[in-house]
Write a protein that holds these residues in place. Sequence first.
Motif, short mmCIF file in Angstrom:
data_model
loop_
_atom_site.label_atom_id
_atom_site.label_comp_id
_atom_site.label_asym_id
_atom_site.label_seq_id
_atom_site.Cartn_x
_atom_site.Cartn_y
_atom_site.Cartn_z
N THR A 17 83.15 81.85 26.07
CA THR A 17 84.14 80.86 26.48
C THR A 17 85.32 81.60 27.13
N GLU A 46 78.28 64.08 30.47
CA GLU A 46 78.62 65.00 29.38
C GLU A 46 78.78 66.43 29.90
N GLN A 68 82.04 66.71 31.78
CA GLN A 68 83.15 66.78 30.84
C GLN A 68 83.25 68.16 30.19
N THR A 69 82.11 68.76 29.89
CA THR A 69 82.11 70.11 29.32
C THR A 69 82.67 71.10 30.33
N GLU A 98 84.75 70.46 32.78
CA GLU A 98 86.18 70.17 32.89
C GLU A 98 86.94 70.75 31.70
N ARG A 99 86.37 70.61 30.50
CA ARG A 99 87.02 71.14 29.30
C ARG A 99 87.13 72.66 29.37
N LEU A 100 86.05 73.32 29.80
CA LEU A 100 86.08 74.78 29.91
C LEU A 100 87.05 75.25 30.97
N LYS A 159 89.80 73.65 31.88
CA LYS A 159 91.13 73.45 31.28
C LYS A 159 91.44 74.56 30.30
N GLU A 160 90.46 74.92 29.47
CA GLU A 160 90.65 76.01 28.52
C GLU A 160 91.01 77.30 29.26
N ASP A 198 94.53 77.08 30.58
CA ASP A 198 95.47 77.18 29.45
C ASP A 198 95.56 78.60 28.91
#
Length: 111
Positions: free
Chosen positions: A12, A58, A61-62, A64-66, A68-69, A72
């Motif tokens: 990640t 799904e 979204q995964t 997009e989440r990664l 964003k992570e 961040d």
Amino acid sequence: MPILKAHKTWSTPKQWVEHIKQVPLGPNVVSFLGHSDLRVGVMGLSRATDLAVQPSEEEMQTMERLLKEALDEGFLGLSTMCLKWDKVDGDREWSKSLPSTYAIHCVCRRY
């Protein structure tokens, strides 16, 4: 890639940052999240390089989440490569275009 298999401890963006902080590289290190790597990590190489396959909601979204992570955690941005003559190497999906080139189709449909 025996060296990568032997030494890769991250999967990640946050784990990459934790890893890179342990390596004596100096103060001027910046990372981009590779779109092809992101796409393959979520979809798998075969699906990520198949023009007929679009990521599921799904999977989107995964990704997009990664992303964003990664942002961040201090990554500079998302890196893409969409040149048709850059090809996948190795013994799986050899000579297919890079996964990012397949994504342009789903990005245009999504937005």
